[in-house]
Design a protein around this motif. Structure first.
Motif, PDB file in Angstrom:
ATOM      1  N   GLY A  64       0.800  -1.222   0.000  1.00  0.00           N
ATOM      2  CA  GLY A  64       0.000   0.000   0.000  1.00  0.00           C
ATOM      3  C   GLY A  64       0.826   1.262   0.000  1.00  0.00           C
ATOM      4  N   TRP A  65       2.108   1.140  -0.350  1.00  0.00           N
ATOM      5  CA  TRP A  65       2.983   2.304  -0.426  1.00  0.00           C
ATOM      6  C   TRP A  65       3.154   2.742  -1.871  1.00  0.00           C
ATOM      7  N   ALA A  66       3.570   3.969  -2.046  1.00  0.00           N
ATOM      8  CA  ALA A  66       4.097   4.436  -3.321  1.00  0.00           C
ATOM      9  C   ALA A  66       5.618   4.330  -3.258  1.00  0.00           C
ATOM     10  N   ALA A  67       6.253   4.150  -4.410  1.00  0.00           N
ATOM     11  CA  ALA A  67       7.714   4.039  -4.420  1.00  0.00           C
ATOM     12  C   ALA A  67       8.371   5.255  -3.794  1.00  0.00           C
ATOM     13  N   SER A  68       7.765   6.401  -3.977  1.00  0.00           N
ATOM     14  CA  SER A  68       8.333   7.635  -3.425  1.00  0.00           C
ATOM     15  C   SER A  68       8.327   7.661  -1.904  1.00  0.00           C
ATOM     16  N   GLU A  69       7.505   6.793  -1.278  1.00  0.00           N
ATOM     17  CA  GLU A  69       7.437   6.742   0.185  1.00  0.00           C
ATOM     18  C   GLU A  69       8.557   5.910   0.798  1.00  0.00           C
ATOM     19  N   VAL A  70       9.244   5.097   0.001  1.00  0.00           N
ATOM     20  CA  VAL A  70      10.291   4.219   0.521  1.00  0.00           C
ATOM     21  C   VAL A  70      11.471   5.056   0.989  1.00  0.00           C
ATOM     22  N   ASP A  71      11.822   4.893   2.263  1.00  0.00           N
ATOM     23  CA  ASP A  71      12.934   5.663   2.833  1.00  0.00           C
ATOM     24  C   ASP A  71      14.289   5.026   2.563  1.00  0.00           C
ATOM     25  N   ARG A  72      14.339   3.682   2.599  1.00  0.00           N
ATOM     26  CA  ARG A  72      15.592   2.970   2.384  1.00  0.00           C
ATOM     27  C   ARG A  72      15.344   1.704   1.570  1.00  0.00           C
ATOM     28  N   VAL A  73      16.232   1.493   0.609  1.00  0.00           N
ATOM     29  CA  VAL A  73      16.218   0.261  -0.184  1.00  0.00           C
ATOM     30  C   VAL A  73      17.457  -0.540   0.185  1.00  0.00           C
ATOM     31  N   ILE A  74      17.238  -1.789   0.614  1.00  0.00           N
ATOM     32  CA  ILE A  74      18.343  -2.707   0.876  1.00  0.00           C
ATOM     33  C   ILE A  74      18.283  -3.743  -0.230  1.00  0.00           C
ATOM     34  N   ALA A  75      19.068  -3.502  -1.274  1.00  0.00           N
ATOM     35  CA  ALA A  75      19.086  -4.391  -2.431  1.00  0.00           C
ATOM     36  C   ALA A  75      20.297  -5.304  -2.363  1.00  0.00           C
ATOM     37  N   HIS A  76      20.172  -6.470  -2.991  1.00  0.00           N
ATOM     38  CA  HIS A  76      21.326  -7.353  -3.090  1.00  0.00           C
ATOM     39  C   HIS A  76      22.500  -6.590  -3.691  1.00  0.00           C
TER      40      HIS A  76
END
Length: 334
Positions: free
Chosen positions: A242-254
C-alpha cells in the motif's frame, strides 16, 4: 492475525581482507576497472579450514544477543556454499548454538536466498508452526571461485548475516510485509556451478570438463535480468504493502554491483542515496548480502527506526524476490 517481526540482527565478516591490489597482481585487470564496473575495493575471505557454518554461527550469536533471547524455535540457512553436499548445514549451526530438537534446514536460492528464507520463516510463523526463528544468510564464495577468472574473482567476498524473527502483529514495526517471489529455471545456466551434483556426479569415474567445478556467470545477461526482476518484484511488493515508491525511505538491495544498484534506482525512480550500500568494503556476498547491508545501515545511521524499508534481491536459478517492513528499534551486538 500473526506476523513475522524482525527482533534481532547480527553480522560477521572473516578477519582476512583481500584488496584489489592483491588481485591485480595475479589477474589481467586493474583497480580502476574493478572500482568502476563492480564498485568493490576490498572483500573478506575465510582462512583455509574455515567454512560457511563458522561464519553463520558467529552472525547468529550476535542476532540472538541483539534480540535479547537465548534461543529460537528453528534455524533457516540460505547458502550456495554449504559445508558439505550432504547433510544440510543448518542443523550443525543450530547445534553449535545450543539449539537441539528444533527444525533446521537449508535454502538454495543463491543471492535471493535470504529473501526466500524470510518468506519461508514468515510463513512458518504466521501459520503458527513456529513462534521464533533464526534466518541466516551465509556464504563462502572464495571456496567455489576460479582464482584465475578475473570476471568472478574480483566480485565476491565471504560473510554471514542473520535476523531473529518472532511472532507479532502486522501493524507493529519490524513486521514483514507482503512478499513477491519468482524464478525462471530456463535460465539456470546463467549462474551456475556445473559439477558436483547428480547431473555431473562427483565420481572418480566421471571427470568434469575443466572449470566446471567453479562458479560461472554470464555477466551481461545476468545484469539485464537482475535489473528487470528486482525492479518488478520491488514494485509489486511496495504496491501490495500500500505504499508508493516515493514513500520508501531505504532500499536494501542485493549488493551485486554498483551499476545494477544504479539501474534499479533509475527503474524504480527512487533516489540512489536512499540505497544502503556496503559493496565497496565487502563485495558481493551472495545470500549474506542483504543482512550484511542491514547491519551496515544500522552502524552508519542510514537505517533508523520508523523508516519504510524495501528489501529486494536477485540470484541464480534464476530467482528473485522482494518484501517490505517498517524498520524497528533495535541495536547490534558485537
Amino acid at each position: 492475525m500473526r506476523a513475522a517481526v524482525v527482533a534481532g540482527l547480527g553480522s560477521w565478516l572473516p578477519p582476512r581482507v583481500v584488496t584489489n591490489d592483491e588481485l591485480i597482481a595475479r589477474l589481467d585487470t586493474t583497480d580502476e576497472w574493478i572500482r568502476s564496473r563492480i564498485g568493490v575495493v576490498t572483500r573478506h575471505v575465510i582462512e583455509p579450514g574455515a567454512a560457511t557454518s563458522d561464519l553463520s554461527v558467529e552472525a547468529a550469536r550476535r542476532a540472538l544477543r541483539s534480540a535479547g533471547v537465548p534461543g529460537v524455535g528453528g534455524v533457516i540457512l540460505a547458502t550456495t556454499t554449504p559445508d558439505r553436499p550432504c547433510p544440510a548445514t543448518a542443523p550443525e549451526i543450530a547445534s553449535r548454538l545450543g539449539l537441539i530438537d528444533v527444525p533446521a534446514f537449508d535454502i538454495a536460492a543463491v543471492c535471493t536466498g535470504f529473501v526466500y528464507g524470510l518468506g519461508v520463516g514468515a510463513g512458518l510463523i504466521t501459520a503458527g508452526i513456529a513462534d521464533s526463528l533464526l534466518v541466516v544468510g551465509g556464504d563462502a564464495y572464495s571456496t567455489i571461485l576460479n582464482p584465475q577468472d578475473r570476471t568472478t574473482s574480483v566480485i565476491f567476498g565471504d560473510g554471514a548475516g542473520a535476523v531473529v524473527l518472532r511472532a507479532g502483529s502486522p501493524d507493529e514495526p519490524g513486521a514483514l510485509g507482503p512478499f513477491d517471489l519468482g524464478s525462471d529455471g530456463r535460465l539456470a545456466d546463467l549462474i551456475t556451478v556445473r559439477a558436483g551434483g547428480s547431473r555431473q556426479r562427483s565420481s572418480r569415474d566421471v571427470v568434469p570438463p575443466p572449470g566446471d567445478e567453479f562458479f560461472q556467470m554470464e555477466g551481461r545477461q545476468v545484469f539485464a535480468n537482475a535489473v528487470a526482476r528486482m525492479s518488478e518484484a520491488s514494485r509489486n511488493a511496495v504496491k501490495r504493502q500500500g505504499w508508493a515508491a516515493s514513500e520508501v525511505d531505504r532500499v536494501i538491495a542485493h549488493q551485486a554491483n554498483v551499476r545494477i544498484l544504479d539501474a534499479v534506482s533509475a527503474e524504480l525512480d527512487v533516489p540512489r542515496d536512499r540505497f544502503v550500500s556496503n559493496i565497496t568494503d565487502v563485495g558481493n556476498t551472495s545470500a549474506a548480502s542483504i543482512p550484511l547491508a542491514l547491519a551496515h545501515g544500522v552502524r552508519t545511521g542510514e537505517l533508523r527506526a520508523g523508516q519504510k524499508v524495501l528489501l529486494t534481491a536477485f540470484g541464480g536459478g534464476l530467482t528473485w524476490g522482494a518484501t517490505t517492513l517498517v524498520w524497528p528499534e533495535l541495536s547490534l551486538a558485537e
